[in-house]
Scaffold this motif. Structure first.
Motif, PDB file in Angstrom:
ATOM      1  N   PRO A   1       0.772  -1.168   0.156  1.00 32.48           N
ATOM      2  CA  PRO A   1      -0.086   0.053  -0.167  1.00 32.48           C
ATOM      3  C   PRO A   1       0.835   1.064  -0.149  1.00 32.48           C
ATOM      4  O   PRO A   1       2.088   1.267   0.392  1.00 32.48           O
ATOM      5  CB  PRO A   1      -0.626  -0.105   1.256  1.00 32.48           C
ATOM      6  N   PHE A   2       0.343   2.224  -0.493  1.00 34.30           N
ATOM      7  CA  PHE A   2       1.241   3.585  -0.726  1.00 34.30           C
ATOM      8  C   PHE A   2       0.250   4.893  -0.268  1.00 34.30           C
ATOM      9  O   PHE A   2      -0.773   4.665  -0.158  1.00 34.30           O
ATOM     10  CB  PHE A   2       1.724   3.842  -2.231  1.00 34.30           C
ATOM     11  N   ASP A   3       0.884   5.800  -0.049  1.00 33.79           N
ATOM     12  CA  ASP A   3       0.207   7.075   0.643  1.00 33.79           C
ATOM     13  C   ASP A   3      -0.232   7.650  -0.732  1.00 33.79           C
ATOM     14  O   ASP A   3       0.994   8.215  -1.379  1.00 33.79           O
ATOM     15  CB  ASP A   3       1.273   7.696   1.674  1.00 33.79           C
ATOM     16  N   PRO A   4      -1.266   8.102  -0.896  1.00 29.17           N
ATOM     17  CA  PRO A   4      -1.539   8.852  -2.171  1.00 29.17           C
ATOM     18  C   PRO A   4      -0.940  10.116  -2.040  1.00 29.17           C
ATOM     19  O   PRO A   4      -0.673  10.517  -3.217  1.00 29.17           O
ATOM     20  CB  PRO A   4      -3.182   9.053  -2.144  1.00 29.17           C
ATOM     21  N   ASP A   5      -0.577  10.888  -1.123  1.00 30.22           N
ATOM     22  CA  ASP A   5       0.314  12.171  -1.142  1.00 30.22           C
ATOM     23  C   ASP A   5       1.489  11.833  -1.632  1.00 30.22           C
ATOM     24  O   ASP A   5       2.216  12.593  -2.216  1.00 30.22           O
ATOM     25  CB  ASP A   5       0.264  12.732   0.300  1.00 30.22           C
ATOM     26  N   VAL A   6       2.118  10.700  -1.422  1.00 32.26           N
ATOM     27  CA  VAL A   6       3.623  10.413  -1.966  1.00 32.26           C
ATOM     28  C   VAL A   6       3.342  10.264  -3.108  1.00 32.26           C
ATOM     29  O   VAL A   6       4.322  10.892  -4.172  1.00 32.26           O
ATOM     30  CB  VAL A   6       3.997   9.084  -1.233  1.00 32.26           C
ATOM     31  N   LEU A   7       2.194   9.618  -3.884  1.00 34.54           N
ATOM     32  CA  LEU A   7       2.050   9.395  -5.619  1.00 34.54           C
ATOM     33  C   LEU A   7       1.883  10.997  -5.842  1.00 34.54           C
ATOM     34  O   LEU A   7       2.746  11.217  -6.975  1.00 34.54           O
ATOM     35  CB  LEU A   7       0.748   8.742  -5.618  1.00 34.54           C
ATOM     36  N   VAL A   8       1.008  11.688  -5.510  1.00 32.71           N
ATOM     37  CA  VAL A   8       0.877  13.039  -5.857  1.00 32.71           C
ATOM     38  C   VAL A   8       2.353  13.750  -5.873  1.00 32.71           C
ATOM     39  O   VAL A   8       2.666  14.391  -6.984  1.00 32.71           O
ATOM     40  CB  VAL A   8       0.140  13.845  -5.002  1.00 32.71           C
ATOM     41  N   ASP A   9       3.000  13.474  -4.864  1.00 36.12           N
ATOM     42  CA  ASP A   9       4.318  14.351  -4.811  1.00 36.12           C
ATOM     43  C   ASP A   9       5.250  13.835  -5.706  1.00 36.12           C
ATOM     44  O   ASP A   9       6.343  14.633  -6.522  1.00 36.12           O
ATOM     45  CB  ASP A   9       5.015  14.075  -3.408  1.00 36.12           C
ATOM     46  N   VAL A  10       5.495  12.694  -6.076  1.00 32.65           N
ATOM     47  CA  VAL A  10       6.407  11.962  -7.067  1.00 32.65           C
ATOM     48  C   VAL A  10       5.819  12.360  -8.631  1.00 32.65           C
ATOM     49  O   VAL A  10       6.588  12.767  -9.323  1.00 32.65           O
ATOM     50  CB  VAL A  10       6.161  10.440  -7.049  1.00 32.65           C
ATOM     51  N   ILE A  11       4.680  12.451  -8.815  1.00 34.48           N
ATOM     52  CA  ILE A  11       4.140  12.806 -10.009  1.00 34.48           C
ATOM     53  C   ILE A  11       4.500  14.498 -10.385  1.00 34.48           C
ATOM     54  O   ILE A  11       4.971  14.585 -11.578  1.00 34.48           O
ATOM     55  CB  ILE A  11       2.537  12.701 -10.570  1.00 34.48           C
ATOM     56  N   ARG A  12       4.463  15.251  -9.270  1.00 36.46           N
ATOM     57  CA  ARG A  12       4.478  16.703  -9.493  1.00 36.46           C
ATOM     58  C   ARG A  12       6.076  16.793  -9.799  1.00 36.46           C
ATOM     59  O   ARG A  12       6.609  17.597 -10.489  1.00 36.46           O
ATOM     60  CB  ARG A  12       4.146  17.185  -8.348  1.00 36.46           C
ATOM     61  N   GLY A  13       7.035  16.035  -9.017  1.00 35.13           N
ATOM     62  CA  GLY A  13       8.277  16.200  -9.146  1.00 35.13           C
ATOM     63  C   GLY A  13       8.993  15.613 -10.522  1.00 35.13           C
ATOM     64  O   GLY A  13       9.758  16.475 -11.001  1.00 35.13           O
ATOM     65  N   LEU A  14       8.167  14.693 -10.814  1.00 30.99           N
ATOM     66  CA  LEU A  14       8.695  14.234 -12.460  1.00 30.99           C
ATOM     67  C   LEU A  14       8.157  15.208 -13.633  1.00 30.99           C
ATOM     68  O   LEU A  14       8.965  15.398 -14.466  1.00 30.99           O
ATOM     69  CB  LEU A  14       8.012  12.877 -12.690  1.00 30.99           C
ATOM     70  N   VAL A  15       6.937  15.752 -13.389  1.00 29.46           N
ATOM     71  CA  VAL A  15       6.441  16.545 -14.320  1.00 29.46           C
ATOM     72  C   VAL A  15       7.264  17.949 -14.161  1.00 29.46           C
ATOM     73  O   VAL A  15       7.681  18.675 -15.461  1.00 29.46           O
ATOM     74  CB  VAL A  15       4.824  16.897 -14.228  1.00 29.46           C
ATOM     75  N   ASP A  16       7.614  18.810 -13.034  1.00 31.98           N
ATOM     76  CA  ASP A  16       8.221  19.682 -13.116  1.00 31.98           C
ATOM     77  C   ASP A  16       9.704  19.232 -13.544  1.00 31.98           C
ATOM     78  O   ASP A  16       9.993  20.501 -14.168  1.00 31.98           O
ATOM     79  CB  ASP A  16       8.594  20.074 -11.480  1.00 31.98           C
ATOM     80  N   GLY A  17      10.359  18.475 -13.429  1.00 32.98           N
ATOM     81  CA  GLY A  17      11.618  18.019 -13.807  1.00 32.98           C
ATOM     82  C   GLY A  17      11.653  18.000 -15.165  1.00 32.98           C
ATOM     83  O   GLY A  17      12.516  18.247 -16.040  1.00 32.98           O
ATOM     84  N   SER A  18      10.631  17.403 -15.781  1.00 29.47           N
ATOM     85  CA  SER A  18      10.440  17.337 -17.282  1.00 29.47           C
ATOM     86  C   SER A  18      10.262  18.653 -18.399  1.00 29.47           C
ATOM     87  O   SER A  18      10.456  18.656 -19.240  1.00 29.47           O
ATOM     88  CB  SER A  18       9.557  16.170 -17.875  1.00 29.47           C
ATOM     89  N   ARG A  19       9.566  19.472 -17.521  1.00 24.52           N
ATOM     90  CA  ARG A  19       9.419  20.771 -17.968  1.00 24.52           C
ATOM     91  C   ARG A  19      10.430  21.848 -18.077  1.00 24.52           C
ATOM     92  O   ARG A  19      10.296  22.815 -18.556  1.00 24.52           O
ATOM     93  CB  ARG A  19       8.030  21.397 -17.509  1.00 24.52           C
ATOM     94  N   GLU A  20      11.495  21.719 -17.043  1.00 28.80           N
ATOM     95  CA  GLU A  20      12.593  22.489 -16.876  1.00 28.80           C
ATOM     96  C   GLU A  20      13.388  22.583 -18.167  1.00 28.80           C
ATOM     97  O   GLU A  20      13.453  21.706 -18.902  1.00 28.80           O
ATOM     98  CB  GLU A  20      13.447  22.119 -15.826  1.00 28.80           C
TER      99      GLU A  20
END
Length: 128
Positions: A109-128
């Protein structure tokens, strides 16, 4: 100027988990599309053009490993971040994900907040 919402393709064969992820991501402002297995993901990914794909590993028809490999092999999706969300916790499973080139590996099981943080980090990193 309002940026368009981040599109996430959630690939999960378990209806309850898929809807839980979808709901949590939508509450955080993501535009969420869903697929029920790896083949459904591959059929939809090029048309949806998601910013991020979350993939379960153990699914019918086409498993998450194969779907991730095919997403990486397709010029239209090869640069999209992939997050494996799986109950498989063995080190070898994580190494296999690294060899395929997935960007993150979350175990259930995972914490949904962690998934949100991971997605945001990956998207922000790919748009730089």
């Amino acid at each position: 100027m309002n940026a368009l919402p981040t599109r996430v393709l959630v690939v999960e064969d378990d209806d309850v988990i898929r809807e839980l992820i979808r709901l949590n991501l939508e509450l955080e402002g993501f535009e969420v599309f869903t697929a029920v297995d790896g083949q459904d993901c591959l059929d939809r990914a090029a048309h949806i053009d998601p910013h991020v794909v979350t993939l379960d590993v153990m699914m019918p028809r086409v498993d998450g490993w194969t779907a991730a490999e095919r997403l990486r092999a397709d010029a239209r999706t090869r640069d999209r971040p992939i997050i494996l969300v799986t109950a498989r916790t063995q080190d070898e499973d994580q190494r296999r994900g690294e060899r395929i080139g997935v960007d993150a590996y979350l175990t259930k099981p995972f914490d949904p907040d962690v998934l949100v943080d991971v997605i945001r980090g990956l998207v922000d990193g790919s748009r730089e």
